[in-house]
Design a protein around this motif. Sequence first.
Motif, PDB file in Angstrom:
ATOM      1  N   MET A 178      53.794  88.824  42.822  1.00 42.77           N
ATOM      2  CA  MET A 178      52.565  88.228  42.413  1.00 42.77           C
ATOM      3  C   MET A 178      52.475  88.710  40.935  1.00 42.77           C
ATOM      4  O   MET A 178      52.573  89.887  40.619  1.00 42.77           O
ATOM      5  CB  MET A 178      51.308  88.221  42.879  1.00 42.77           C
ATOM      6  N   LYS A 179      52.105  87.775  39.990  1.00 42.61           N
ATOM      7  CA  LYS A 179      51.847  88.027  38.585  1.00 42.61           C
ATOM      8  C   LYS A 179      50.190  87.727  38.495  1.00 42.61           C
ATOM      9  O   LYS A 179      49.860  86.755  38.758  1.00 42.61           O
ATOM     10  CB  LYS A 179      52.566  87.253  37.474  1.00 42.61           C
ATOM     11  N   ALA A 180      49.694  88.822  37.988  1.00 42.56           N
ATOM     12  CA  ALA A 180      48.092  88.344  37.925  1.00 42.56           C
ATOM     13  C   ALA A 180      47.640  89.048  36.696  1.00 42.56           C
ATOM     14  O   ALA A 180      48.327  89.712  35.821  1.00 42.56           O
ATOM     15  CB  ALA A 180      47.417  89.517  38.833  1.00 42.56           C
ATOM     16  N   VAL A 181      46.499  88.431  36.108  1.00 41.74           N
ATOM     17  CA  VAL A 181      46.106  88.905  34.720  1.00 41.74           C
ATOM     18  C   VAL A 181      44.655  89.654  35.312  1.00 41.74           C
ATOM     19  O   VAL A 181      43.667  89.027  35.981  1.00 41.74           O
ATOM     20  CB  VAL A 181      45.352  87.548  34.023  1.00 41.74           C
ATOM     21  N   VAL A 182      44.447  90.788  34.460  1.00 38.31           N
ATOM     22  CA  VAL A 182      43.570  91.611  35.001  1.00 38.31           C
ATOM     23  C   VAL A 182      42.620  91.992  33.909  1.00 38.31           C
ATOM     24  O   VAL A 182      43.215  92.381  32.781  1.00 38.31           O
ATOM     25  CB  VAL A 182      44.046  92.849  35.732  1.00 38.31           C
ATOM     26  N   THR A 202      45.756  84.557  38.986  1.00 41.13           N
ATOM     27  CA  THR A 202      47.437  84.832  39.257  1.00 41.13           C
ATOM     28  C   THR A 202      48.360  83.712  39.240  1.00 41.13           C
ATOM     29  O   THR A 202      47.740  82.481  39.205  1.00 41.13           O
ATOM     30  CB  THR A 202      47.379  85.439  40.939  1.00 41.13           C
ATOM     31  N   ASP A 203      49.460  83.796  39.650  1.00 40.69           N
ATOM     32  CA  ASP A 203      50.458  82.865  39.706  1.00 40.69           C
ATOM     33  C   ASP A 203      50.235  82.134  40.959  1.00 40.69           C
ATOM     34  O   ASP A 203      51.166  81.130  41.060  1.00 40.69           O
ATOM     35  CB  ASP A 203      51.657  83.222  39.036  1.00 40.69           C
ATOM     36  N   GLY A 204      49.372  82.361  41.827  1.00 43.59           N
ATOM     37  CA  GLY A 204      49.342  81.929  43.024  1.00 43.59           C
ATOM     38  C   GLY A 204      48.194  80.425  43.009  1.00 43.59           C
ATOM     39  O   GLY A 204      47.783  80.256  41.773  1.00 43.59           O
ATOM     40  N   ALA A 205      48.045  79.984  44.052  1.00 43.78           N
ATOM     41  CA  ALA A 205      47.163  78.809  44.090  1.00 43.78           C
ATOM     42  C   ALA A 205      45.659  79.374  43.885  1.00 43.78           C
ATOM     43  O   ALA A 205      45.108  80.342  44.251  1.00 43.78           O
ATOM     44  CB  ALA A 205      47.175  78.086  45.615  1.00 43.78           C
ATOM     45  N   PRO A 206      44.829  78.501  42.972  1.00 47.25           N
ATOM     46  CA  PRO A 206      43.377  78.768  42.935  1.00 47.25           C
ATOM     47  C   PRO A 206      42.732  78.623  44.404  1.00 47.25           C
ATOM     48  O   PRO A 206      43.112  78.048  45.162  1.00 47.25           O
ATOM     49  CB  PRO A 206      42.851  77.525  42.028  1.00 47.25           C
ATOM     50  N   GLY A 207      41.521  79.211  44.301  1.00 53.01           N
ATOM     51  CA  GLY A 207      40.788  79.287  45.600  1.00 53.01           C
ATOM     52  C   GLY A 207      39.544  80.053  45.463  1.00 53.01           C
ATOM     53  O   GLY A 207      39.207  80.881  44.535  1.00 53.01           O
TER      54      GLY A 207
END
Length: 156
Positions: A1-5, A99-104
């Motif tokens: 997963m790619k994430a912005v922190v 993240t590059d996943g689904a929002p939620g």
Amino acid sequence: MKAVVALGSNLGDRRAHLDAGLAALRSLGAVLPSPLVMETPDESGCGPAYLNTVAILVTEEADPRRLLEALLRLELAEGRDRQAGRNAPRTLDLDLITTDGAPGHWTWETPEDLRLLGPELSLELPHPRAFSRPFVLEPWRVLSDPGECGGVIPGK
């Protein structure tokens, strides 16, 4: 997963805490830190000024809830006092922005080792206040390709 922190510190040696936060993030995966670090006033108006930056984290962790738990553990290891109150000065603040996943939006039972945070943890992605915070957007914007993370481009 790619994430912005997003990383922030307004207590003690702020720069050393940010550097320690970036080093700790590397324990979770590959880190691309922004070269821009901004000094900003405490949002409550009561505490010392923050140093803020962002980093892109590429991690094997695929569940954003588990990633948030890992970030909370890193904050605690860097001396963050979570019992000092919501807007209390902090050695290190790590916010999962997107993240590059689904929002939620997720709520789940707090793991035993993080129980001092309360019985439940919650996470909303993208972070609900991130796009109104220049101290998140500007360091993110100067990264080589901020749109890589979930197709979300700062300010859009």
